[in-house]
Design a protein around this motif. Structure first.
Motif, mmCIF file in Angstrom:
data_model
loop_
_atom_site.group_PDB
_atom_site.id
_atom_site.type_symbol
_atom_site.label_atom_id
_atom_site.label_comp_id
_atom_site.label_asym_id
_atom_site.label_seq_id
_atom_site.Cartn_x
_atom_site.Cartn_y
_atom_site.Cartn_z
ATOM 1 N N ASP A 56 1.206 -1.307 0.168
ATOM 2 C CA ASP A 56 0.010 -0.042 0.231
ATOM 3 C C ASP A 56 1.174 1.289 0.270
ATOM 4 O O ASP A 56 1.345 1.744 0.633
ATOM 5 C CB ASP A 56 -1.081 0.241 1.326
ATOM 6 C CG ASP A 56 -1.858 0.966 1.477
ATOM 7 O OD1 ASP A 56 -1.794 2.273 0.837
ATOM 8 O OD2 ASP A 56 -2.696 1.196 1.600
ATOM 9 N N ARG A 57 1.021 1.791 -0.648
ATOM 10 C CA ARG A 57 2.008 2.987 -1.206
ATOM 11 C C ARG A 57 1.391 4.220 -0.210
ATOM 12 O O ARG A 57 2.033 4.987 0.525
ATOM 13 C CB ARG A 57 1.468 3.554 -2.457
ATOM 14 C CG ARG A 57 2.543 2.829 -3.691
ATOM 15 C CD ARG A 57 2.093 3.769 -4.757
ATOM 16 N NE ARG A 57 3.291 3.077 -5.957
ATOM 17 C CZ ARG A 57 2.950 1.806 -6.387
ATOM 18 N NH1 ARG A 57 1.711 1.528 -6.598
ATOM 19 N NH2 ARG A 57 3.849 1.292 -7.925
ATOM 20 N N GLY A 58 0.215 4.093 -0.164
ATOM 21 C CA GLY A 58 -0.371 5.011 1.053
ATOM 22 C C GLY A 58 -0.232 4.892 2.627
ATOM 23 O O GLY A 58 0.370 5.988 3.103
ATOM 24 N N ALA A 59 0.629 3.524 2.445
ATOM 25 C CA ALA A 59 0.540 3.538 3.966
ATOM 26 C C ALA A 59 2.165 3.211 4.660
ATOM 27 O O ALA A 59 2.835 4.638 5.442
ATOM 28 C CB ALA A 59 0.320 1.994 4.290
ATOM 29 N N LEU A 60 3.041 3.303 2.635
ATOM 30 C CA LEU A 60 3.997 3.097 3.238
ATOM 31 C C LEU A 60 4.531 4.725 3.364
ATOM 32 O O LEU A 60 5.133 5.454 4.300
ATOM 33 C CB LEU A 60 5.062 2.954 2.054
ATOM 34 C CG LEU A 60 4.770 0.864 1.659
ATOM 35 C CD1 LEU A 60 5.576 1.380 -0.079
ATOM 36 C CD2 LEU A 60 5.850 1.151 2.876
ATOM 37 N N ALA A 61 3.987 5.941 2.441
ATOM 38 C CA ALA A 61 3.622 7.270 2.768
ATOM 39 C C ALA A 61 3.750 8.137 4.163
ATOM 40 O O ALA A 61 3.984 8.384 4.993
ATOM 41 C CB ALA A 61 3.057 8.208 1.973
ATOM 42 N N ASP A 62 2.908 7.320 4.555
ATOM 43 C CA ASP A 62 2.195 7.903 5.715
ATOM 44 C C ASP A 62 3.271 7.104 7.208
ATOM 45 O O ASP A 62 3.621 7.677 7.858
ATOM 46 C CB ASP A 62 0.800 7.170 6.678
ATOM 47 C CG ASP A 62 -0.111 7.269 5.936
ATOM 48 O OD1 ASP A 62 -0.512 8.844 5.412
ATOM 49 O OD2 ASP A 62 -1.316 6.863 6.042
ATOM 50 N N THR A 63 3.693 6.032 7.044
ATOM 51 C CA THR A 63 4.661 5.270 7.352
ATOM 52 C C THR A 63 6.021 6.593 7.754
ATOM 53 O O THR A 63 6.912 6.834 8.322
ATOM 54 C CB THR A 63 5.315 4.188 7.498
ATOM 55 O OG1 THR A 63 4.858 2.990 7.374
ATOM 56 C CG2 THR A 63 6.843 3.927 8.056
ATOM 57 N N ALA A 64 6.673 7.011 6.305
ATOM 58 C CA ALA A 64 7.618 7.875 6.205
ATOM 59 C C ALA A 64 7.297 9.517 6.727
ATOM 60 O O ALA A 64 7.795 10.217 7.572
ATOM 61 C CB ALA A 64 7.446 8.192 4.666
ATOM 62 N N ALA A 65 5.701 9.886 6.772
ATOM 63 C CA ALA A 65 5.754 10.927 7.662
ATOM 64 C C ALA A 65 5.369 11.131 9.067
ATOM 65 O O ALA A 65 6.459 11.901 9.377
ATOM 66 C CB ALA A 65 4.204 11.694 7.034
ATOM 67 N N ARG A 66 5.295 9.420 9.176
ATOM 68 C CA ARG A 66 5.711 9.450 11.031
ATOM 69 C C ARG A 66 7.322 9.338 10.971
ATOM 70 O O ARG A 66 7.720 10.348 12.843
ATOM 71 C CB ARG A 66 5.575 7.602 11.334
ATOM 72 C CG ARG A 66 4.044 8.459 11.537
ATOM 73 C CD ARG A 66 2.924 6.973 12.075
ATOM 74 N NE ARG A 66 3.794 5.326 11.194
ATOM 75 C CZ ARG A 66 2.124 4.863 10.093
ATOM 76 N NH1 ARG A 66 1.113 6.203 10.518
ATOM 77 N NH2 ARG A 66 2.215 4.283 9.806
ATOM 78 N N MET A 67 7.891 9.462 10.445
ATOM 79 C CA MET A 67 9.462 9.026 10.904
ATOM 80 C C MET A 67 10.478 10.309 10.601
ATOM 81 O O MET A 67 10.628 11.212 11.310
ATOM 82 C CB MET A 67 9.756 7.989 9.858
ATOM 83 C CG MET A 67 9.860 6.704 9.702
ATOM 84 S SD MET A 67 10.476 6.039 11.724
ATOM 85 C CE MET A 67 12.284 5.902 10.676
ATOM 86 N N ALA A 68 9.218 11.257 9.258
ATOM 87 C CA ALA A 68 9.363 12.694 10.004
ATOM 88 C C ALA A 68 9.719 13.259 10.744
ATOM 89 O O ALA A 68 10.377 14.234 11.335
ATOM 90 C CB ALA A 68 9.138 13.540 8.840
ATOM 91 N N ARG A 69 8.564 13.065 11.679
ATOM 92 C CA ARG A 69 7.755 13.584 13.081
ATOM 93 C C ARG A 69 8.740 12.716 13.733
ATOM 94 O O ARG A 69 9.998 14.255 14.890
ATOM 95 C CB ARG A 69 6.915 13.615 13.237
ATOM 96 C CG ARG A 69 5.456 14.017 12.712
ATOM 97 C CD ARG A 69 4.109 13.621 13.354
ATOM 98 N NE ARG A 69 3.299 12.025 13.037
ATOM 99 C CZ ARG A 69 2.782 11.771 12.633
ATOM 100 N NH1 ARG A 69 2.490 11.926 12.250
ATOM 101 N NH2 ARG A 69 2.666 10.125 13.301
ATOM 102 N N ALA A 70 9.855 11.492 14.002
ATOM 103 C CA ALA A 70 10.538 11.607 14.521
ATOM 104 C C ALA A 70 12.427 12.148 14.697
ATOM 105 O O ALA A 70 12.948 12.372 15.465
ATOM 106 C CB ALA A 70 10.889 10.135 14.969
ATOM 107 N N ARG A 71 12.065 12.419 13.481
ATOM 108 C CA ARG A 71 13.554 13.697 12.924
ATOM 109 C C ARG A 71 13.139 14.639 13.828
ATOM 110 O O ARG A 71 14.270 15.119 14.321
ATOM 111 C CB ARG A 71 13.763 13.490 11.221
ATOM 112 C CG ARG A 71 14.711 14.016 10.970
ATOM 113 C CD ARG A 71 14.742 14.585 9.548
ATOM 114 N NE ARG A 71 13.447 15.927 9.068
ATOM 115 C CZ ARG A 71 12.985 15.893 8.688
ATOM 116 N NH1 ARG A 71 13.095 14.640 7.624
ATOM 117 N NH2 ARG A 71 12.383 16.313 8.632
#
Length: 420
Positions: A210-225
């Motif tokens: 799911d591309r949407g789920a992958l992109a959401d994971t990347a967004a969560r990683m951005a918050r952690a960063r």
């Protein structure tokens, strides 16, 4: 009721550039479906808000048809009434092609943009998902796995990359331009498994990810960063300072050794990487293995060179300074920025050349004042030459009066640790 693509685009532009929109913006348009959709969306939006559009196409010249595609973009821009330029990039066959092409594009656009301070790129939600998996395969940490920013400063810090389509899908953009009959090209390299991104794209399809789920994971990683960056900034404000020698900055950064040793590993690496980038005016961080090795040596009381810098652990502080070998061949006219962070100017030195003092200049200084910078520091600092003859060196008041301004490209050190 779901907003239309055009309405969503207007909302993204308002958030990224509003409420006081610039009078002119740039668009990087390749001729592919995503970028042509961006051009069409931006055309309608710009008419409403009175913003001028300057469009650029980079012709990499790597395959047949690239020049034809650039002409197609030119025709569409002419029909819409927007200025369009084609820039040509040539690969020197050094390093990774796609990475070299990306850096080359940014460099060409920087030279092209003039007074334009914002340039739009057509990266999509699909690009975010694909980039996450590519970087995961390389073993990237939090920063690498973070979603690409929708707004950030380009290398050099003088303009901003704007990505207004990061929450949109490639399929929705294609449907939009197919409906409007906007011309575009399908780059055959997008189906060539020789390229890593294509293999990742095919794997997503094969595995049904799911591309949407992958992109959401990347967004969560951005918050952690961002949280980790905030921690590093907090420590940097208490534990670092730009070094002064006499009345002048040396260009080096000092880090409190005990504070560095007592903080967490991620913050240690961020501080050291940031220090190297700040001193070297480098847009990219050093490779993780080399950075980790240098950190361990410094924490053990040693020293090392990396990223054009020399780092040495003293009793109380770690000093990160420019390495002479990295600036030995760097020169600039008086009045231009030298080594990415020094601006040298003065009426009596106009037309001369700025370069590192070096051992030859050091010998020409003659008797030096007591507060002169030590040899290792002095030879890395900007001096004014006429050929091989030293004309002026501000830290020792040698030669005619002139001004040397320290202008780190990334701003104050603590500020440089934040993604922008």
């Amino acid at each position: 009721m779901t907003d239309s693509l055009a309405e969503r685009f207007a909302g993204h532009m308002g958030r990224l550039l509003g409420p006081d929109f610039p009078s002119q913006i740039g668009l990087a348009v390749s001729g592919g479906g995503d970028s042509m959709a961006m051009l069409a969306l931006c055309h309608d939006w710009a008419r409403v808000f009175g913003v001028g559009l300057h469009v650029v196409t980079i012709d990499h010249g790597l395959r047949e048809g690239s020049a034809t595609e650039a002409r197609m973009v030119a025709r569409e821009c002419a029909a819409l009434g927007h200025r369009h330029d084609v820039l040509h990039w040539h690969w020197d066959r050094q390093g990774n092609l796609q990475d070299a092409a990306r850096r080359g594009r940014l460099s060409l656009i920087d030279g092209w943009r003039g007074e334009v301070g914002h340039v739009l790129f057509a990266h999509t939600r699909d690009d975010v998902a694909e980039t996450l998996l590519m970087r995961l395969a390389r073993g990237s940490g939090v920063d690498g796995l973070s979603a690409m920013a929708d707004r950030h400063r380009a290398p050099g810090g003088q303009w901003q990359v704007i990505r207004p389509l990061l929450s949109e899908t490639r399929a929705d953009l294609r449907h939009y331009i197919d409906t409007l009959r906007v011309p575009y090209v399908d780059d055959p390299s997008n189906d060539d498994p020789a390229f890593e991104r294509v293999r990742i794209r095919q794997a997503i399809e094969t595995l049904g990810l799911d591309r949407g789920a992958l992109a959401d994971t990347a967004a969560r990683m951005a918050r952690a960063r961002r949280a980790l960056e905030a921690r590093a900034v907090e420590v940097a404000r208490d534990a670092t300072r730009a070094e002064s020698v006499g009345r002048f900055y040396s260009g080096a950064l000092l880090i409190d050794r005990d504070v560095l040793a007592d903080t967490d590993r991620d913050t240690q690496l961020r501080l050291l990487s940031g220090a190297l980038q700040w001193v070297a005016s480098a847009p990219y961080r050093p490779r993780e293995a080399a950075l980790t090795d240098l950190l361990d040596r410094l924490l053990a009381g040693g020293s090392g060179t990396l990223h054009g810098c020399r780092a040495v652990a003293g009793r109380e502080q770690i000093r990160v300074a420019r390495e002479y070998a990295a600036v030995k061949g760097v020169s600039a006219p008086v009045g231009a920025l030298w080594d990415g962070r020094w601006h040298v100017h003065g009426d009596e030195i106009t037309g001369l050349t700025v370069r590192a003092l070096g051992p030859g200049g050091w010998q020409q200084l003659g008797e030096r004042p007591a507060d002169a910078p030590p040899h290792e520091t002095a030879i890395t600092l900007p001096a004014v030459f006429d050929g091989d003859r030293l004309i002026a060196f501000r830290p020792t008041s040698f030669g005619p009066a002139h001004v040397v301004e320290f202008r780190p490209s990334r701003g104050a050190f603590a500020q440089s640790l934040e993604s922008r």
